[in-house]
Design an enzyme around this catalytic site. Structure first.
Site, mmCIF file in Angstrom:
data_model
loop_
_atom_site.group_PDB
_atom_site.id
_atom_site.type_symbol
_atom_site.label_atom_id
_atom_site.label_comp_id
_atom_site.label_asym_id
_atom_site.label_seq_id
_atom_site.Cartn_x
_atom_site.Cartn_y
_atom_site.Cartn_z
ATOM 1 N N HIS A 42 0.825 -1.211 0.000
ATOM 2 C CA HIS A 42 0.000 0.000 0.000
ATOM 3 C C HIS A 42 0.860 1.263 0.000
ATOM 4 O O HIS A 42 0.460 2.296 -0.541
ATOM 5 C CB HIS A 42 -0.907 0.022 1.232
ATOM 6 C CG HIS A 42 -2.108 -0.864 1.129
ATOM 7 N ND1 HIS A 42 -3.293 -0.449 0.562
ATOM 8 C CD2 HIS A 42 -2.321 -2.133 1.535
ATOM 9 C CE1 HIS A 42 -4.192 -1.423 0.630
ATOM 10 N NE2 HIS A 42 -3.619 -2.469 1.218
ATOM 11 N N ASP A 45 -7.613 -1.632 -1.050
ATOM 12 C CA ASP A 45 -8.521 -2.580 -0.406
ATOM 13 C C ASP A 45 -9.938 -2.109 -0.706
ATOM 14 O O ASP A 45 -10.281 -0.947 -0.424
ATOM 15 C CB ASP A 45 -8.308 -2.603 1.110
ATOM 16 C CG ASP A 45 -6.951 -3.168 1.507
ATOM 17 O OD1 ASP A 45 -6.367 -3.938 0.714
ATOM 18 O OD2 ASP A 45 -6.475 -2.840 2.608
ATOM 19 N N GLU A 71 -6.326 -12.414 0.682
ATOM 20 C CA GLU A 71 -7.279 -11.371 1.071
ATOM 21 C C GLU A 71 -8.178 -11.034 -0.117
ATOM 22 O O GLU A 71 -7.722 -10.430 -1.086
ATOM 23 C CB GLU A 71 -6.539 -10.106 1.541
ATOM 24 C CG GLU A 71 -5.638 -10.339 2.759
ATOM 25 C CD GLU A 71 -4.859 -9.094 3.152
ATOM 26 O OE1 GLU A 71 -4.885 -8.086 2.395
ATOM 27 O OE2 GLU A 71 -4.230 -9.115 4.214
ATOM 28 N N HIS A 103 -7.942 -7.258 -1.426
ATOM 29 C CA HIS A 103 -6.635 -6.632 -1.656
ATOM 30 C C HIS A 103 -6.208 -6.796 -3.114
ATOM 31 O O HIS A 103 -6.039 -7.912 -3.596
ATOM 32 C CB HIS A 103 -5.627 -7.276 -0.716
ATOM 33 C CG HIS A 103 -4.233 -6.746 -0.804
ATOM 34 N ND1 HIS A 103 -3.621 -6.078 0.239
ATOM 35 C CD2 HIS A 103 -3.305 -6.791 -1.794
ATOM 36 C CE1 HIS A 103 -2.387 -5.749 -0.107
ATOM 37 N NE2 HIS A 103 -2.180 -6.176 -1.351
#
Length: 268
Positions: free
Chosen positions: A151, A158, A240, A243
């Site tokens: 990130h 996200d 995830e 993500h």
């Protein structure tokens, strides 16, 4: 000489105090915050229709408090990533859905905040929602927390999918009873997201995008998000469902630390 001693002592103390004040850095000369490179933009400037629920600006996250570096509840991304999200959003709007972002660019100081929290094994105030089945001392070993995050490079986001018209998400009240992020949607914290099988930031193997335990409907929702974003160059992190990283990254090896705020973008 004795009579002048008290006066001399006062003079010395006053002089020392003046020197200390002079040596202290003034607010005007404080180190300025770093700025974002020109390639970074506010997502709202590229697509104002994408819903933003910036969790780390609030206390509703696995730490339980606002995270360092989030000065405004806004999504900042590299321009190619933001424009790719805009294309994905247009596709979803035609189907009656919208994207909703939870986190975008994340300053290094925020990642450092996560690390400090993970090292404090006594702080488990949000365990009941975000990591009920994970022992906190395992967060590093199991890959839930790391000292660096993609990130911070600016092209990772996200996000989830919301059915339109979007219902507002009620504010989280610190200290309220927590429910497991992997529970049925009707029992989880109310979120306008379609049912993805878990809540956002759920530290659980059920969050793995292709976990076979999710229902057919939850699988369809995950596939909708992944396929829509894949068409625009986003790659999913298998652990995830929320993500995604836009490829190729503009800054594949740089971890930025400018704060999340409009001011960081300079003239944008």
């Amino acid at each position: 000489m004795t009579a002048f001693a008290p006066v001399l002592r006062k003079l010395v103390i006053s002089t020392a105090a003046l020197l200390a004040v002079a040596a202290a850095p003034s607010p005007a000369h404080a180190k300025p915050e770093p700025k974002a490179p020109a390639e970074f933009v506010a997502l709202r400037d590229i697509d104002p229709t994408i819903i933003q629920e910036m969790r780390y600006f609030t206390s509703h996250n696995f730490v339980g408090e606002p995270i360092d570096g989030y000065k405004k509840p806004m999504c900042i991304l590299t321009e190619p990533a933001a424009k790719a999200l805009h294309k994905a959003q247009r596709s979803l709007l035609r189907k009656g859905y919208s994207l909703k972002v939870y986190d975008c660019y994340r300053p290094q100081r925020a990642v450092d905040h996560f690390v400090r929290w993970a090292e404090d094994l006594s702080d488990e105030r949000m365990k009941g929602e975000f990591y009920p089945r994970v022992v906190k001392s395992r967060l590093f070993a199991d890959g839930y927390i790391a000292e660096k995050s993609g990130h911070s490079r600016g092209s990772t986001v996200d996000l989830t999918v919301v059915r339109l018209p979007a219902a507002p998400t009620r504010p989280y009240v610190p200290g309220e009873p927590l429910t497991p992020c992997y529970g049925p949607q009707s029992e989880r914290f109310p979120d306008s997201s379609v049912d993805m099988g878990t809540g956002f930031d759920c530290f659980d193997t059920l969050s793995h995008t292709d976990d076979p335990r999710v229902t057919k409907r939850q699988r369809a929702h995950r596939d909708l998000l992944r396929s829509t974003l894949a068409k625009e160059g986003f790659v999913n992190l298998p652990e995830e469902w929320w993500h995604f990283t836009h490829k190729p990254e503009l800054f594949p090896d740089t971890y930025f630390d400018f704060p999340v705020s409009r001011r960081s973008l300079g003239g944008h």
